[in-house]
Write an enzyme that holds these catalytic residues in place. Structure first.
Site, mmCIF file in Angstrom:
data_model
loop_
_atom_site.group_PDB
_atom_site.id
_atom_site.type_symbol
_atom_site.label_atom_id
_atom_site.label_comp_id
_atom_site.label_asym_id
_atom_site.label_seq_id
_atom_site.Cartn_x
_atom_site.Cartn_y
_atom_site.Cartn_z
ATOM 1 N N CYS A 289 0.820 -1.216 0.000
ATOM 2 C CA CYS A 289 0.000 0.000 0.000
ATOM 3 C C CYS A 289 0.851 1.262 0.000
ATOM 4 C CB CYS A 289 -0.920 -0.007 1.216
ATOM 5 S SG CYS A 289 -1.676 -1.581 1.469
HETATM 6 N N1 SAJ Z 1 6.743 2.174 8.679
HETATM 7 C C1 SAJ Z 1 7.854 2.887 9.104
HETATM 8 N N2 SAJ Z 1 7.694 3.829 10.092
HETATM 9 C C2 SAJ Z 1 6.469 4.075 10.655
HETATM 10 C C3 SAJ Z 1 5.343 3.329 10.195
HETATM 11 C C4 SAJ Z 1 5.502 2.380 9.212
HETATM 12 O O1 SAJ Z 1 8.968 2.691 8.615
HETATM 13 O O2 SAJ Z 1 6.391 4.919 11.553
HETATM 14 C C5 SAJ Z 1 6.905 1.172 7.614
HETATM 15 C C6 SAJ Z 1 6.479 -0.216 8.046
HETATM 16 O O3 SAJ Z 1 7.547 -0.902 8.660
HETATM 17 C C7 SAJ Z 1 6.087 -0.856 6.727
HETATM 18 C C8 SAJ Z 1 5.505 0.317 5.930
HETATM 19 O O4 SAJ Z 1 6.026 1.500 6.539
HETATM 20 O O5 SAJ Z 1 7.199 -1.370 6.062
HETATM 21 C C9 SAJ Z 1 3.974 0.376 5.908
HETATM 22 O O6 SAJ Z 1 3.553 0.256 7.206
HETATM 23 P P1 SAJ Z 1 2.025 0.555 7.670
HETATM 24 O O7 SAJ Z 1 2.048 0.627 9.151
HETATM 25 O O8 SAJ Z 1 1.464 1.704 6.952
HETATM 26 O O9 SAJ Z 1 1.225 -0.769 7.336
HETATM 27 P P2 SAJ Z 1 0.543 -1.430 6.061
HETATM 28 O O10 SAJ Z 1 1.083 -0.923 4.776
HETATM 29 O O11 SAJ Z 1 0.518 -2.889 6.298
HETATM 30 O O12 SAJ Z 1 -0.981 -1.018 6.179
HETATM 31 C C10 SAJ Z 1 -1.359 0.238 5.901
HETATM 32 C C11 SAJ Z 1 -2.390 0.543 6.998
HETATM 33 N N3 SAJ Z 1 -1.653 0.807 8.221
HETATM 34 C C12 SAJ Z 1 -1.957 1.677 9.182
HETATM 35 O O13 SAJ Z 1 -2.818 2.495 9.047
HETATM 36 C C13 SAJ Z 1 -1.185 1.568 10.465
HETATM 37 C C14 SAJ Z 1 -3.219 1.535 6.459
HETATM 38 O O14 SAJ Z 1 -2.413 2.613 6.142
HETATM 39 C C15 SAJ Z 1 -3.999 1.001 5.280
HETATM 40 O O15 SAJ Z 1 -5.242 0.524 5.727
HETATM 41 C C16 SAJ Z 1 -3.286 -0.128 4.584
HETATM 42 O O16 SAJ Z 1 -1.946 0.221 4.589
HETATM 43 C C17 SAJ Z 1 -3.840 -0.253 3.181
HETATM 44 O O17 SAJ Z 1 -4.349 -1.345 2.903
HETATM 45 O O18 SAJ Z 1 -3.841 0.724 2.454
#
Ligand code: SAJ
Length: 452
Positions: A289
């Site tokens: 995503c």
């Molecule tokens: N990440 C960081 N630092 C942060 C947060 C995340 O480096 O502070 C990295 C994570 O390790 C990962 C990536 O970013 O590699 C994405 O992480 P994410 O927490 O956004 O998780 P996803 O992609 O599995 O899910 C996200 C959902 N997450 C949250 O809202 C917490 C949401 O944004 C969406 O519902 C989903 O993508 C989607 O399906 O679009």
């Protein structure tokens, strides 16, 4: 309601069709189709069975369809017992064809929306599914797209295909809407049922039907004025994350130069009781995503002669993190008098984020690839990921973490799974590069750990 149509004859919106589908949703006689039984579609399908709907999953991957029909769960966020119950009582059946479309009353499309190699939208899945549905479309059906995409997909791409292919008209003969998936893989607190759901449609009847449809399984449904608005809501949500993650990644690289500890800075900043939200640096941004979705809007904005600079910059910074980790690792090995090409490196955690088993688009794998190409001997330990491939080379997770750590010249923590004993890792390792800050509060008497 009476709608004026182009040939100047008046055509009444078939209230009968709207009342019929609403009544079938109410008494659960509506048959629900879910196209794509992945991390969005399968949890949604199971939720619908739990409130009494008959669900047909259309899954073109025959292995996945067979797994569902055998109640073999492959999605971490789906409860095994609930899947088994849905399959055993015949409420969830998976098929690999579109012949069942005429029997369905509501069809929810949850297919991937990847990017091409040059970061442009790849809508081939949505287009192909829509083209498969169109010839079978019948009066009174509800079609909802859930895949994350650029604003305009539902009305500009799907609607013409459906209307041309069926001879029917949206809002008069069938209902078309967009409702973005909001799934946070691994999140134990927010599930399909209690995550607020935005819905949008470009005619009032479709909006009424789609709102009622989702209200059967989701605690709070949030209607907006159009499909396009709902599409933008979702893409904005992911841009918000991408930009804020890039902000802290950039801060980490600056703090490195200023000899400041970015984790201390962020921990302190996050004590502010208002007006801040915690994001932390990492080895890059993985998943299906955040690295991809923002570029759907960047691409669409160009049609309006608009450059979305935040999206581009955030993507650049986030994509640069694996190289930055390699730079830090190389420096650490140099301190040991070791060339990267002679080093044995153990990666602790390879999934794209903690406590899940998904390693596709994982930044850890990108770092492994870069260091492997520099000649390093790489291995990994991840309790969630038994095996993976790096540059087509298959790798198995080390069976015993302690032994693997002791044998490595450098340990790189790339995913901060909760169940790993990081204190033990510090005791056993020669040197650790912690890209997740998970060890920042642990004792490190021999100063083995370097934080990103
Ligand atoms: N990440 C960081 N630092 C942060 C947060 C995340 O480096 O502070 C990295 C994570 O390790 C990962 C990536 O970013 O590699 C994405 O992480 P994410 O927490 O956004 O998780 P996803 O992609 O599995 O899910 C996200 C959902 N997450 C949250 O809202 C917490 C949401 O944004 C969406 O519902 C989903 O993508 C989607 O399906 O679009």
């Amino acid at each position: 309601m009476v709608l004026a149509v182009s040939n100047s004859t008046e055509k009444t919106v078939s209230n009968k069709d709207k009342e019929e589908i609403i009544s079938k949703i109410a008494d659960r006689s509506a048959i629900v189709g879910v196209v794509g039984l992945g991390y969005v579609g399968l949890p949604f399908a199971v939720e619908k069975t739990k409130v009494g709907f008959q669900v047909i999953g259309i899954e073109l991957n025959p292995k996945r369809a067979a797994a569902v029909n055998a109640a073999k769960n492959y999605i971490g966020d789906v409860d095994d017992a609930e899947l088994t119950q849905a399959v055993e009582n015949g409420q969830l059946i998976a098929v690999s064809s579109f012949d069942c479309i005429p029997d369905l009353d509501a069809i929810v499309i949850c297919v991937p929306t990847p990017l091409t190699k040059n970061l442009t939208p790849d809508l081939s899945y949505i287009k192909s599914v829509t083209e498969q549905i169109a010839p079978f479309l019948r009066r009174g059906q509800l079609i909802t797209l859930e895949s994350t995409t650029y604003p305009g997909t539902t009305d500009e791409l799907m609607r013409p295909i459906l209307e041309t292919g069926s001879g029917l008209t949206q809002g008069i003969d069938f209902f078309l809407a967009y409702s973005p998936e909001r799934v946070d893989p691994g999140n134990q607190r927010y599930t399909t049922k209690n995550t607020n759901k935005v819905v949008g449609a470009s005619d009032p009847d479709s909006l009424e039907v789609v709102t009622y449809f989702y209200q059967q399984t989701i605690d709070r449904v949030v209607p907006v004025s159009s499909a396009k608005a709902a599409e933008l809501v979702k893409v904005f949500e992911n841009i918000f994350r991408s930009v804020n993650i890039a902000l802290v990644n950039e801060l980490a690289m600056l703090c490195d130069r200023m000899d400041l500890n970015v984790w201390e800075i962020l921990d302190a900043a996050n004590t502010k009781p208002f007006g801040i939200m915690s994001f932390y640096p990492g080895p890059g941004v993985g998943g299906h995503c955040i690295p991809l979705d923002p570029h759907y809007l960047e691409w669409k904005a160009k049609e309006y002669n608009f450059n979305t600079r935040f999206i581009r910059l955030a993507g650049e910074i986030n994509r640069s993190m694996p190289e930055y980790v390699v730079h830090k690792a190389t420096k650490l090995l140099n301190y040991q008098g070791l060339a990267t090409s002679k080093a044995q490196i153990l990666f602790l955690g390879v999934a794209y984020k903690k406590d899940i088993d998904d390693w596709r688009e994982s930044p850890a794998v990108q770092v492994m690839q870069l260091l492997q190409r520099e000649g390093a001997k790489i291995g990994y330990y991840d309790p969630f990921v038994p095996f993976l491939t790096v540059d087509e080379h298959p790798l198995m997770s080390a069976k015993d973490m302690d032994t693997a750590i002791a044998q490595a010249d450098l340990v790189i923590i790339t995913t901060d799974h909760s169940q790993v004993d990081y204190g033990a890792a510090i005791g056993l390792a020669k040197a650790i590069l912690d890209t997740r800050g998970i060890t920042r509060k642990l004792a490190d008497p021999d100063r083995k750990v370097v934080l990103l």
